[in-house]
Design a protein around this motif. Structure first.
Motif, PDB file in Angstrom:
ATOM      1  N   UNK A 153      85.358-127.632  74.543  1.00 49.91           N
ATOM      2  CA  UNK A 153      85.689-128.250  75.607  1.00 49.91           C
ATOM      3  C   UNK A 153      84.493-128.919  76.449  1.00 49.91           C
ATOM      4  N   UNK A 154      85.156-130.542  76.691  1.00 48.80           N
ATOM      5  CA  UNK A 154      84.518-131.875  76.531  1.00 48.80           C
ATOM      6  C   UNK A 154      84.631-131.575  78.316  1.00 48.80           C
ATOM      7  N   UNK A 155      83.061-132.369  78.993  1.00 52.09           N
ATOM      8  CA  UNK A 155      82.542-132.450  80.641  1.00 52.09           C
ATOM      9  C   UNK A 155      83.253-134.183  80.836  1.00 52.09           C
ATOM     10  N   UNK A 156      84.959-133.449  81.228  1.00 50.84           N
ATOM     11  CA  UNK A 156      85.203-134.792  81.873  1.00 50.84           C
ATOM     12  C   UNK A 156      84.246-135.259  82.910  1.00 50.84           C
ATOM     13  N   UNK A 157      83.255-136.016  84.060  1.00 47.52           N
ATOM     14  CA  UNK A 157      82.771-136.113  85.116  1.00 47.52           C
ATOM     15  C   UNK A 157      84.319-136.465  86.119  1.00 47.52           C
ATOM     16  N   UNK A 158      84.181-136.001  87.122  1.00 47.15           N
ATOM     17  CA  UNK A 158      84.439-135.470  88.355  1.00 47.15           C
ATOM     18  C   UNK A 158      85.670-135.283  87.969  1.00 47.15           C
ATOM     19  N   UNK A 159      85.929-133.510  86.739  1.00 47.74           N
ATOM     20  CA  UNK A 159      87.097-133.286  86.484  1.00 47.74           C
ATOM     21  C   UNK A 159      86.684-131.814  87.150  1.00 47.74           C
ATOM     22  N   UNK A 160      87.619-131.575  88.336  1.00 45.11           N
ATOM     23  CA  UNK A 160      87.640-130.097  88.773  1.00 45.11           C
ATOM     24  C   UNK A 160      87.137-128.596  87.389  1.00 45.11           C
ATOM     25  N   UNK A 161      88.240-129.371  86.863  1.00 44.52           N
ATOM     26  CA  UNK A 161      88.071-128.372  85.941  1.00 44.52           C
ATOM     27  C   UNK A 161      87.114-127.633  84.628  1.00 44.52           C
ATOM     28  N   UNK A 162      87.495-128.681  84.053  1.00 47.90           N
ATOM     29  CA  UNK A 162      86.203-128.804  83.538  1.00 47.90           C
ATOM     30  C   UNK A 162      84.539-128.531  83.488  1.00 47.90           C
ATOM     31  N   UNK A 163      83.983-129.272  84.353  1.00 51.67           N
ATOM     32  CA  UNK A 163      82.815-129.093  85.455  1.00 51.67           C
ATOM     33  C   UNK A 163      82.707-127.502  85.771  1.00 51.67           C
ATOM     34  N   UNK A 164      83.375-127.003  86.365  1.00 57.37           N
ATOM     35  CA  UNK A 164      83.913-125.819  86.748  1.00 57.37           C
ATOM     36  C   UNK A 164      82.829-124.476  85.450  1.00 57.37           C
ATOM     37  N   UNK A 165      84.547-125.461  84.486  1.00 58.23           N
ATOM     38  CA  UNK A 165      83.635-124.305  83.264  1.00 58.23           C
ATOM     39  C   UNK A 165      81.652-124.187  82.399  1.00 58.23           C
ATOM     40  N   UNK A 166      82.057-125.881  82.507  1.00 62.52           N
ATOM     41  CA  UNK A 166      80.757-126.183  82.186  1.00 62.52           C
ATOM     42  C   UNK A 166      79.471-125.101  82.975  1.00 62.52           C
ATOM     43  N   UNK A 167      79.469-125.534  84.649  1.00 59.54           N
ATOM     44  CA  UNK A 167      78.169-125.513  85.476  1.00 59.54           C
ATOM     45  C   UNK A 167      78.060-123.885  86.243  1.00 59.54           C
ATOM     46  N   UNK A 168      79.868-123.462  85.963  1.00 60.90           N
ATOM     47  CA  UNK A 168      79.685-122.091  86.838  1.00 60.90           C
ATOM     48  C   UNK A 168      80.410-120.479  86.358  1.00 60.90           C
ATOM     49  N   UNK A 169      80.870-121.113  84.891  1.00 61.09           N
ATOM     50  CA  UNK A 169      81.730-120.106  84.671  1.00 61.09           C
ATOM     51  C   UNK A 169      80.800-119.260  83.865  1.00 61.09           C
ATOM     52  N   UNK A 170      80.004-118.206  84.087  1.00 55.57           N
ATOM     53  CA  UNK A 170      79.364-117.020  82.511  1.00 55.57           C
ATOM     54  C   UNK A 170      80.484-115.906  81.620  1.00 55.57           C
ATOM     55  N   UNK A 171      78.984-115.472  80.656  1.00 56.99           N
ATOM     56  CA  UNK A 171      79.604-114.349  79.924  1.00 56.99           C
ATOM     57  C   UNK A 171      79.952-113.843  80.275  1.00 56.99           C
ATOM     58  N   UNK A 172      80.931-112.990  80.273  1.00 55.53           N
ATOM     59  CA  UNK A 172      81.047-111.265  81.678  1.00 55.53           C
ATOM     60  C   UNK A 172      82.026-112.071  82.367  1.00 55.53           C
ATOM     61  N   UNK A 173      83.042-113.540  83.296  1.00 59.53           N
ATOM     62  CA  UNK A 173      83.832-113.471  83.699  1.00 59.53           C
ATOM     63  C   UNK A 173      85.230-113.365  83.193  1.00 59.53           C
ATOM     64  N   UNK A 174      85.833-113.248  83.999  1.00 61.48           N
ATOM     65  CA  UNK A 174      87.652-112.868  83.210  1.00 61.48           C
ATOM     66  C   UNK A 174      88.108-114.255  83.615  1.00 61.48           C
ATOM     67  N   UNK A 175      89.149-114.458  83.349  1.00 64.36           N
ATOM     68  CA  UNK A 175      89.880-116.191  83.100  1.00 64.36           C
ATOM     69  C   UNK A 175      91.747-115.655  82.767  1.00 64.36           C
ATOM     70  N   UNK A 176      92.360-116.479  83.283  1.00 62.02           N
ATOM     71  CA  UNK A 176      94.264-115.737  82.535  1.00 62.02           C
ATOM     72  C   UNK A 176      94.785-116.867  82.338  1.00 62.02           C
TER      73      UNK A 176
END
Length: 323
Positions: A153-176
């Motif tokens: 996953x490449x971080x796209x500046x201003x990209x809501x989804x990629x920034x969420x994956x980079x900054x917030x999601x962590x091991x143990x979290x679930x995703x659809x």
């Protein structure tokens, strides 16, 4: 007369009708244009049934394998369940087991599943956040490895989804995770055929899966991978690819840098330009292109002009603007 099932509704197909005729008579909202198999507008899929051979005329082999067919050419030979392209996707819940950086702007994300997740290396899925925000990402691993999916996953500046994956999601979290899509994957046919892989940035993700799959299935023809970026710091898995090249005589890895600062061991120039200069005759080759849309579109034309058949050119253009 055979029965056609779409979701929970059934339609009858008379002996002299095509699937398209029957669905239009039943007022099903299905795309179509030429009604003779040229435009491919009416392409649908039968998840559980192999369609008649004539209904798959002109389709890529990877589409045929997943039971895609042209409704306007299909005279059913048995009852069929049909999935339209615009039907709602089925999502499976997965758990993040790895999230670590591959380079300064690319995240390695691995998602595990309780049950088997069937896919072909090189396909893509949609990842969906709890609020419904959805983005598409290519799968980087092969089905043989484990019950997981790997993404770069490449971080796209201003990209809501990629920034969420980079900054917030962590091991143990679930995703659809949606069902796999796309026909940019390897089929173990014509093992002596040359394979050209060209990718920029995280375009390496599907290409790495395709490469690993081809080598695992004993592909004997030459395989060339050209992976490019502006600077060395934006490439990744360089040592891993070089090790594979040492282990397999038919695999050649060429990392490409387009800036003026090119260390030893790297080719200078854009990946697509270096590839075309290296391989001047692509007649009989299979081509996989992944990355920036401009590069992908240009290479589709150039590889065709250099001899590759259009049916052997597989492309996956990536989103380059934040959304």
């Amino acid at each position: 007369m055979y029965k056609l099932t779409i979701e929970e509704k059934t339609y009858s197909c008379q002996p002299d009708e095509t699937v398209l005729d029957a669905l239009l008579r039943g007022n099903v909202n299905i795309s179509y244009a030429c009604k003779k198999g040229t435009c491919h507008s009416c392409m649908v899929r039968s998840p559980d049934t192999v369609p008649p051979e004539a209904a798959q005329a002109g389709l890529k082999n990877t589409l045929k394998k997943r039971n895609h067919f042209l409704a306007c050419l299909c005279h059913p030979e048995q009852d069929m369940v049909i999935k339209l392209p615009d039907q709602s996707e089925f999502y499976t819940e997965g758990t993040v087991v790895v999230n670590e950086m591959l380079n300064r702007n690319t995240l390695l994300l691995i998602i595990a599943f309780k049950d088997a997740f069937e896919f072909n290396a090189g396909q893509f899925v949609n990842l969906q956040r709890a609020d419904g925000l959805t983005r598409s990402y290519s799968i980087a691993n092969t089905p043989q490895e484990s019950n997981t999916l790997e993404f770069h996953i490449r971080r796209l500046p201003g990209g809501r989804f990629s920034e969420w994956l980079h900054d917030e999601i962590k091991a143990g979290d679930t995703i659809a995770v949606s069902e796999p899509r796309g026909h940019c994957f390897y089929l173990p046919e014509k093992s002596e055929q040359g394979i050209l892989l060209v990718g920029t940035g995280t375009g390496l993700a599907p290409l790495a899966g395709i490469l690993t799959d081809a080598l695992a299935q004993g592909h004997s023809g030459p395989i060339y991978l050209f992976h490019g970026s502006r600077e060395v710091e934006d490439l990744y898995r360089i040592d891993e690819m070089r090790q594979l090249a040492e282990q397999h005589q038919n695999f050649h890895y060429i990392p490409c840098i387009s800036s003026n600062h090119v260390p030893a061991g790297f080719s200078h120039g854009r990946a697509n330009e270096v590839a075309l200069a290296t391989l001047t005759d692509l007649k009989g080759w299979r081509v996989f292109l992944c990355g920036h849309p401009e590069m992908v579109n240009q290479m589709k034309k150039m590889t065709f002009l250099k001899g590759a058949a259009s049916a052997d050119i597989y492309a996956d253009a990536f989103l380059v603007t934040p959304t």
